[in-house]
Write a protein that holds these residues in place. Structure first.
Motif, mmCIF file in Angstrom:
data_model
loop_
_atom_site.group_PDB
_atom_site.id
_atom_site.type_symbol
_atom_site.label_atom_id
_atom_site.label_comp_id
_atom_site.label_asym_id
_atom_site.label_seq_id
_atom_site.Cartn_x
_atom_site.Cartn_y
_atom_site.Cartn_z
ATOM 1 N N GLY A 24 -26.864 28.817 -3.605
ATOM 2 C CA GLY A 24 -27.989 29.298 -4.395
ATOM 3 C C GLY A 24 -29.322 29.249 -3.679
ATOM 4 O O GLY A 24 -30.378 29.403 -4.304
ATOM 5 N N VAL A 25 -29.294 29.048 -2.360
ATOM 6 C CA VAL A 25 -30.522 29.005 -1.565
ATOM 7 C C VAL A 25 -31.007 30.427 -1.303
ATOM 8 O O VAL A 25 -30.204 31.335 -1.062
ATOM 9 C CB VAL A 25 -30.269 28.266 -0.231
ATOM 10 N N SER A 41 -20.511 43.508 2.369
ATOM 11 C CA SER A 41 -19.846 43.562 1.066
ATOM 12 C C SER A 41 -19.475 42.174 0.565
ATOM 13 O O SER A 41 -19.812 41.791 -0.563
ATOM 14 C CB SER A 41 -18.603 44.453 1.130
ATOM 15 N N GLU A 42 -18.769 41.396 1.392
ATOM 16 C CA GLU A 42 -18.442 40.032 0.999
ATOM 17 C C GLU A 42 -18.078 39.210 2.233
ATOM 18 O O GLU A 42 -17.724 39.758 3.274
ATOM 19 C CB GLU A 42 -17.294 39.989 -0.006
ATOM 20 N N VAL A 43 -18.184 37.886 2.068
ATOM 21 C CA VAL A 43 -17.856 36.963 3.143
ATOM 22 C C VAL A 43 -16.912 35.899 2.595
ATOM 23 O O VAL A 43 -17.172 35.332 1.527
ATOM 24 C CB VAL A 43 -19.120 36.282 3.719
ATOM 25 N N THR A 44 -15.840 35.643 3.322
ATOM 26 C CA THR A 44 -14.955 34.539 2.996
ATOM 27 C C THR A 44 -15.270 33.370 3.917
ATOM 28 O O THR A 44 -15.345 33.544 5.136
ATOM 29 C CB THR A 44 -13.480 34.941 3.169
ATOM 30 N N ALA A 53 -14.741 29.395 -0.036
ATOM 31 C CA ALA A 53 -15.737 30.038 -0.904
ATOM 32 C C ALA A 53 -15.744 31.526 -0.609
ATOM 33 O O ALA A 53 -15.534 31.953 0.534
ATOM 34 C CB ALA A 53 -17.128 29.442 -0.685
ATOM 35 N N ASN A 54 -15.993 32.311 -1.643
ATOM 36 C CA ASN A 54 -16.158 33.753 -1.491
ATOM 37 C C ASN A 54 -17.612 34.093 -1.811
ATOM 38 O O ASN A 54 -18.121 33.737 -2.879
ATOM 39 C CB ASN A 54 -15.223 34.513 -2.430
ATOM 40 N N VAL A 55 -18.282 34.741 -0.881
ATOM 41 C CA VAL A 55 -19.728 34.969 -0.992
ATOM 42 C C VAL A 55 -20.003 36.469 -1.014
ATOM 43 O O VAL A 55 -19.500 37.213 -0.164
ATOM 44 C CB VAL A 55 -20.481 34.319 0.188
ATOM 45 N N THR A 56 -20.801 36.909 -1.971
ATOM 46 C CA THR A 56 -21.210 38.313 -2.036
ATOM 47 C C THR A 56 -22.726 38.392 -2.155
ATOM 48 O O THR A 56 -23.381 37.434 -2.555
ATOM 49 C CB THR A 56 -20.570 39.025 -3.244
ATOM 50 N N GLY A 57 -23.262 39.545 -1.818
ATOM 51 C CA GLY A 57 -24.690 39.778 -2.019
ATOM 52 C C GLY A 57 -25.606 39.107 -1.024
ATOM 53 O O GLY A 57 -26.748 38.754 -1.358
ATOM 54 N N LEU A 58 -25.136 38.917 0.220
ATOM 55 C CA LEU A 58 -26.011 38.350 1.246
ATOM 56 C C LEU A 58 -27.233 39.249 1.471
ATOM 57 O O LEU A 58 -27.138 40.474 1.402
ATOM 58 C CB LEU A 58 -25.262 38.203 2.569
ATOM 59 N N THR A 141 -12.298 40.449 9.751
ATOM 60 C CA THR A 141 -13.624 40.956 9.382
ATOM 61 C C THR A 141 -14.128 40.290 8.100
ATOM 62 O O THR A 141 -13.452 40.336 7.063
ATOM 63 C CB THR A 141 -13.572 42.488 9.185
ATOM 64 N N GLY A 142 -15.289 39.660 8.212
ATOM 65 C CA GLY A 142 -15.901 39.025 7.046
ATOM 66 C C GLY A 142 -15.335 37.670 6.677
ATOM 67 O O GLY A 142 -15.734 37.082 5.672
ATOM 68 N N HIS A 143 -14.417 37.138 7.482
ATOM 69 C CA HIS A 143 -13.823 35.827 7.211
ATOM 70 C C HIS A 143 -14.264 34.848 8.299
ATOM 71 O O HIS A 143 -13.776 34.890 9.433
ATOM 72 C CB HIS A 143 -12.307 35.920 7.164
ATOM 73 N N LEU A 144 -15.205 33.952 7.952
ATOM 74 C CA LEU A 144 -15.739 32.969 8.891
ATOM 75 C C LEU A 144 -15.105 31.613 8.615
ATOM 76 O O LEU A 144 -15.117 31.130 7.485
ATOM 77 C CB LEU A 144 -17.264 32.880 8.751
ATOM 78 N N HIS A 145 -14.587 31.004 9.675
ATOM 79 C CA HIS A 145 -13.804 29.781 9.531
ATOM 80 C C HIS A 145 -14.373 28.681 10.419
ATOM 81 O O HIS A 145 -14.484 28.844 11.636
ATOM 82 C CB HIS A 145 -12.347 30.064 9.914
ATOM 83 N N ARG A 146 -14.752 27.553 9.792
ATOM 84 C CA ARG A 146 -15.201 26.370 10.546
ATOM 85 C C ARG A 146 -13.946 25.626 10.990
ATOM 86 O O ARG A 146 -13.240 25.042 10.185
ATOM 87 C CB ARG A 146 -16.090 25.483 9.669
ATOM 88 N N GLY A 147 -13.703 25.620 12.301
ATOM 89 C CA GLY A 147 -12.420 25.152 12.788
ATOM 90 C C GLY A 147 -12.393 23.752 13.338
ATOM 91 O O GLY A 147 -11.356 23.294 13.813
#
Length: 350
Positions: A24-25, A41-44, A53-58, A141-147
């Motif tokens: 919510g920042v 469009s969206e980020v996973t 988390a699924n994020v939309t509206g960046l 595409t659109g899926h960012l993973h902290r590994g």
């Protein structure tokens, strides 16, 4: 609500920005058009601990729009500078429209000293260093993973209020946040671990695969011992950024594979997909941060009248492989992937 801008959002910056948005920042990203297209469009968001988390509206800001604005015209409260070390000088010019006297600038670069051009350009602003210990990969595409493990660590201000407020707002499962009063020592400790970035780029394999091979670990241990000789001479006590004390890491890396697996199981708790940022840079034909990582050890050693021959050889090798003018003559026989034995032979040369 305080406004945040992530300037130079690549994998790390996009991950941090998407985590902020999910919390919510009020945050906007400044990035290349290709990255914006992937995230629009969206980020996973996921991590190695199975948080999701699924994020939309960046929100995004166009670098071309910024270039047409005057200084202070589109100011923000917190500006996160996530460009590579070699991009800081240009970024200092580009961020002028976003900076007012009240803007807090957070420098998230690897290596040492990259905050100095920012401090010189904006002497009236609070400039804080940030240590990012984890890797981020794009699984699709659109899926960012902290590994990998680690807390994003923010430098503590004199009165502590700014840093503590940021920690309170941002600390979460996907983005754990900590504070430190001794960022210089912490950055040296992070640099110790980052010396393996170049070896990962040269080996051309995932980090976990590299760490499972003793030959590569022996090379990294040699690089680390040179750094520890420098920090010992400087009187810097390195904090723990892994489960092991910094001075013990080279010894553990040298263990036979079966003992290493037992003793350093948390060091191997790395997502099988993770590769270092230097591997990504080399694979995409981009400039690397080698001068700010292994090169920083070489420079510091020279200032102290010491030598860091192994790090110096690795710097030369990376630069020979990324130079637009062709490989240096004595390294022309090497090309990626480079075996552990080849690297061991290289750093043993007089």
């Amino acid at each position: 609500m305080s406004s945040h801008v992530i300037f130079g959002a690549g994998l790390i910056g996009s991950y941090i920005g998407a985590c902020m948005h999910q919390l919510g920042v009020n945050v906007a990203l400044v990035c290349r058009p290709a990255i914006k297209h992937k995230l629009l469009s969206e980020v996973t968001l996921t991590d190695y601990q199975e948080n999701y988390a699924n994020v939309t509206g960046l929100n995004f800001l166009d670098i071309d729009v910024l270039a047409r604005l005057k200084p202070n015209q589109l100011e923000c409260d917190f500006l996160w500078l996530t460009v590579k070390c070699h991009g800081v000088a240009q970024a200092v010019r580009d961020i002028a429209p976003l900076v007012s006297d009240k803007t807090v600038i957070l420098c998230c670069q690897n290596g040492l000293g990259s905050e100095k051009p920012v401090q010189n350009a904006f002497p009236n602003n609070v400039v804080l260093r940030v240590m990012v210990p984890f890797n981020v990969v794009e699984l699709k595409t659109g899926h960012l993973h902290r590994g990998s493990q680690g807390q994003l660590t923010i430098e503590q201000t004199t009165n502590g209020q700014v840093s503590e407020t940021l920690q309170k707002i941002l600390n979460s499962a996907l983005l754990p946040v900590a504070l430190t009063h001794d960022m210089q020592a912490l950055l040296w400790a992070k640099l110790q671990l980052n010396l393996g970035n170049s070896i990962n780029a040269l080996a051309d394999i995932p980090v976990k695969n590299m760490l499972q091979q003793r030959g590569y670990r022996l090379v990294i241990a040699t690089l680390m011992r040179e750094l520890l000789a420098v920090t010992n001479e400087l009187g810097i006590e390195l904090p723990k950024v892994t489960t092991l004390p910094a001075k013990m890491v080279p010894y553990v890396l040298k263990l036979p594979n079966f003992l290493f697996t037992l003793v350093a199981n948390k060091m191997l708790a790395v997502d099988p997909n993770v590769r270092t940022s230097m591997w990504w840079d080399m694979s995409q034909g981009k400039p690397t941060e080698i001068r700010y990582l292994n090169g920083a050890v070489v420079s510091a050693a020279e200032r102290l009248g010491q030598e860091a021959p192994a790090n110096k050889r690795i710097v030369a090798l990376i630069e020979s492989l990324t130079s637009t003018h062709g490989a240096k003559k004595d390294l022309a026989y090497l090309s990626r992937p480079i075996s552990a034995k080849q690297l061991q032979d290289l750093i043993r040369k007089p």
